[in-house]
Design an enzyme around this catalytic site. Sequence first.
Site, PDB file in Angstrom:
ATOM      1  N   CYS A 340      10.864   5.912 -18.260  1.00  0.00           N
ATOM      2  CA  CYS A 340      11.855   5.254 -19.135  1.00  0.00           C
ATOM      3  C   CYS A 340      13.007   6.153 -19.581  1.00  0.00           C
ATOM      4  O   CYS A 340      14.152   5.718 -19.539  1.00  0.00           O
ATOM      5  CB  CYS A 340      11.194   4.607 -20.337  1.00  0.00           C
ATOM      6  SG  CYS A 340       9.419   4.585 -20.345  1.00  0.00           S
ATOM      7  N   ARG A 369       0.128  12.755 -16.109  1.00  0.00           N
ATOM      8  CA  ARG A 369      -0.430  12.807 -17.454  1.00  0.00           C
ATOM      9  C   ARG A 369      -1.745  13.565 -17.406  1.00  0.00           C
ATOM     10  O   ARG A 369      -2.557  13.348 -16.516  1.00  0.00           O
ATOM     11  CB  ARG A 369      -0.658  11.393 -18.005  1.00  0.00           C
ATOM     12  CG  ARG A 369       0.665  10.650 -18.167  1.00  0.00           C
ATOM     13  CD  ARG A 369       0.468   9.277 -18.731  1.00  0.00           C
ATOM     14  NE  ARG A 369       1.704   8.507 -18.561  1.00  0.00           N
ATOM     15  CZ  ARG A 369       1.802   7.200 -18.732  1.00  0.00           C
ATOM     16  NH1 ARG A 369       0.733   6.512 -19.086  1.00  0.00           N
ATOM     17  NH2 ARG A 369       2.952   6.576 -18.553  1.00  0.00           N
ATOM     18  N   GLN A 387       3.850   4.493 -10.882  1.00  0.00           N
ATOM     19  CA  GLN A 387       3.987   3.192 -11.543  1.00  0.00           C
ATOM     20  C   GLN A 387       4.942   2.316 -10.752  1.00  0.00           C
ATOM     21  O   GLN A 387       5.948   2.802 -10.254  1.00  0.00           O
ATOM     22  CB  GLN A 387       4.562   3.386 -12.946  1.00  0.00           C
ATOM     23  CG  GLN A 387       3.650   4.126 -13.891  1.00  0.00           C
ATOM     24  CD  GLN A 387       4.293   4.307 -15.250  1.00  0.00           C
ATOM     25  OE1 GLN A 387       5.429   4.755 -15.341  1.00  0.00           O
ATOM     26  NE2 GLN A 387       3.583   3.955 -16.290  1.00  0.00           N
ATOM     27  N   ASP A 389       7.301   0.622 -11.680  1.00  0.00           N
ATOM     28  CA  ASP A 389       7.975   0.559 -12.969  1.00  0.00           C
ATOM     29  C   ASP A 389       9.327  -0.144 -12.859  1.00  0.00           C
ATOM     30  O   ASP A 389       9.970  -0.107 -11.821  1.00  0.00           O
ATOM     31  CB  ASP A 389       8.192   1.994 -13.463  1.00  0.00           C
ATOM     32  CG  ASP A 389       8.160   2.088 -14.974  1.00  0.00           C
ATOM     33  OD1 ASP A 389       7.995   1.043 -15.623  1.00  0.00           O
ATOM     34  OD2 ASP A 389       8.287   3.206 -15.490  1.00  0.00           O
ATOM     35  N   HIS A 391      12.707  -1.203 -15.821  1.00  0.00           N
ATOM     36  CA  HIS A 391      13.190  -1.369 -17.182  1.00  0.00           C
ATOM     37  C   HIS A 391      14.342  -2.335 -17.181  1.00  0.00           C
ATOM     38  O   HIS A 391      15.269  -2.201 -16.392  1.00  0.00           O
ATOM     39  CB  HIS A 391      13.586  -0.018 -17.778  1.00  0.00           C
ATOM     40  CG  HIS A 391      12.410   0.890 -17.917  1.00  0.00           C
ATOM     41  ND1 HIS A 391      12.116   1.868 -17.009  1.00  0.00           N
ATOM     42  CD2 HIS A 391      11.414   0.901 -18.838  1.00  0.00           C
ATOM     43  CE1 HIS A 391      10.991   2.467 -17.369  1.00  0.00           C
ATOM     44  NE2 HIS A 391      10.534   1.896 -18.470  1.00  0.00           N
ATOM     45  N   LYS A 475       3.933  -6.862 -27.092  1.00  0.00           N
ATOM     46  CA  LYS A 475       3.702  -6.773 -25.649  1.00  0.00           C
ATOM     47  C   LYS A 475       2.751  -7.845 -25.156  1.00  0.00           C
ATOM     48  O   LYS A 475       2.088  -8.524 -25.944  1.00  0.00           O
ATOM     49  CB  LYS A 475       3.176  -5.397 -25.271  1.00  0.00           C
ATOM     50  CG  LYS A 475       1.818  -5.096 -25.887  1.00  0.00           C
ATOM     51  CD  LYS A 475       1.261  -3.791 -25.367  1.00  0.00           C
ATOM     52  CE  LYS A 475      -0.069  -3.481 -26.045  1.00  0.00           C
ATOM     53  NZ  LYS A 475      -0.801  -2.390 -25.457  1.00  0.00           N
ATOM     54  N   HIS A 521       9.888  -2.878 -20.797  1.00  0.00           N
ATOM     55  CA  HIS A 521       9.176  -2.087 -19.787  1.00  0.00           C
ATOM     56  C   HIS A 521       8.225  -3.049 -19.090  1.00  0.00           C
ATOM     57  O   HIS A 521       7.576  -3.833 -19.760  1.00  0.00           O
ATOM     58  CB  HIS A 521       8.288  -1.004 -20.387  1.00  0.00           C
ATOM     59  CG  HIS A 521       8.923  -0.125 -21.412  1.00  0.00           C
ATOM     60  ND1 HIS A 521       9.220   1.178 -21.170  1.00  0.00           N
ATOM     61  CD2 HIS A 521       9.283  -0.364 -22.687  1.00  0.00           C
ATOM     62  CE1 HIS A 521       9.733   1.718 -22.268  1.00  0.00           C
ATOM     63  NE2 HIS A 521       9.777   0.806 -23.202  1.00  0.00           N
TER      64      HIS A 521
HETATM   65 ZN   LIG Z   1       8.891   2.384 -19.586  1.00  0.00          ZN
END
Ligand SMILES: [Zn+2]
Length: 648
Positions: A340, A369, A387, A389, A391, A475, A521
């Site tokens: 992000c 991580r 991910q 991912d 945004h 969320k 996200h």
């Molecule tokens: Zn994010």
Amino acid sequence: MNMINITFPDGNVREYEAGVTGYDIAQSISPRLAKEVMSITVNDDLWDVSRPINSDASINLHKWESEDGKHAFWHSSAHLMAEALQELYPGIKFGIGPAIENGFYYDVDLGEGKQISDTDFLKIEQKMQQLASQKNQYVRSEVSKNEALSFFGNKNEGYKTELIDELEDGTISFYQNGSFTDLCRGPHLPDTSLIKAVKVLSVAGAYWRGDETRKQLTRVYGITFPKKKMLDEYLEMLEQAKQRDHRKLGKELELFTFSQKVGQGLPLWLPKGALLRERLENFLKRVQRDYGYSPVITPHIGQKELYVTSGHYAKYGADSFQPINTPTEGEEFLLKPMNCPHHCEIYKFKPRTFRDLPIRFAEFGTVYRYEQSGELHGLTRVRGFTQDDAHIFCRPDQLKEEFIKVIDIVLYIFKTLAFDDFTAQISLRDPENKEKYIGSDENWDKAEQAIINACAEKGMDTVVETGEAAFYGPKLDFMVRDAIGRKWQLGTIQVDYNLPERFELEYIGSDDKRHRPVMIHRAPFGSMERFVAVLIEHTGGKFPLWLTPEQAVILPISEKYNDFAEKVSNILNNSDIRTAVDDRNEKIGRKIRDNELKRTPYLLIVGEKEMETNSVAVRRQGEGDQGVMTLEDFATLINNEVKELTKY
Ligand SMILES: [Zn+2]
Ligand SMILES: [Zn+2]
């Protein structure tokens, strides 16, 4: 007689004498219910069904079928196991013993040199059975902090006194079953007799309070049921789960591996796994392209300052991979824990106006991580993962529409990959503690309403959890149930007011003034690693035809037909069908068996007759012989089947 009003979940109110218990209330409804009730919610607190209720209250009774009922059952079973362990292992010290999603555990310190292994399980189970049949009550008592400290201090239970030290006086309770007394908030079953079937499942090491610098205790896992049949079914499910374990199948199907030399928790994708993953990525890329996403690519590291701005450093910095230093003094970089912040900087690359929004940046972004080595598990808990991912930066008035589009993508993916059974959890803020959350009251209301309405419009089966939202936004999480009934958390859609604030993201509105965009996200798969793991366990390695690494394998009945097999393979490859040839010098029966084990969807057998007529004898996995087909017919059959499964 002092009477109180008890309000039931359906709004009905009935009068009872003060001091009535949940058990009494259940009894007043039906004796059968009284036998099955395991815990009770009184106003907002979970209570024992044996605890007296002295003033007006709203209640909800919990049986085995509800999470709260199971929780009380398994938590009570943890105490039962502790009692058994206390009898079997004199001198044992107890840590904590909570209920978990499937069963319970207790962390114990057996003393120097002593251990529990699986050969001890039976004796523990027998002891638990014996104690359960004594029908011992779980007796609650409230104690002062001093009493609690001296009780456990006298017994040299250092773990317990450490826990009590952190509690506030006036909030401490004990529970006793038989000869075992525990520090505990409850709730518990009325007595041990409800526990009819017992299984000790495993032991593992666990650091006291999860702290690697503290003592390693023995964690004993168990599960119990109110009926023997339920235990049998559970063990059968576990057996199936073992067969489907993605770590086992990942190796057998040559999808991924780990190397101690590369480092634990860092998956290495083998060619077949990489191709599978690539197909999943391409599939999602095409879906996202249709939904107006723009691809971006960002590096694997970023300056520490970037994560200080995003807030990730303050929150996770100390417990994660430590900064990388450069030869030049003063430069510090972090392995990217999230994509992000990078995407926020891409947003800021140029001024944006209300007409530019929504902007949707998508990246298969690899993040790192730190996980403790004991927490690592196959592809589901790793230290480096990718991910799926994206945004979305949008105006507040676009939030609902954008949210619906993301839900559409998730639902489409679930459908295509045959995850038919799923639930969605909406996490909202706690309305009593609004100051805990960032973002204006008005925006929160709008965002929460947008999510609720979006789910309702899609007719989705949702659970609403108040107080479960992150501090930066509400969320939606998707939980899928796999083929053997286990639940997995997959995709997440998360609204965020925080990062746009921290990165000072802006757009010029139609009023010519500066406004702050809202960020969403979203990761429908969660991560490629986790998703592939779940897919392997869901399908047992029998991937959908469009996804599977090898769609067909060609089996010449003898070496004489190897050349023809190669020719068939080339022709089919040219029609976009993924094939392999099994030209080993083995009997055809053996080749069929081996390739069925590899879960290849189609086996194509070729011999004299097939060579003469340019055809193949087709076997479908799980369905057997499908007869002889020309190559053209077979290619059409597969391509149509693939088209049906995915619109691409
Ligand atoms: Zn994010
Ligand atoms: Zn307890």
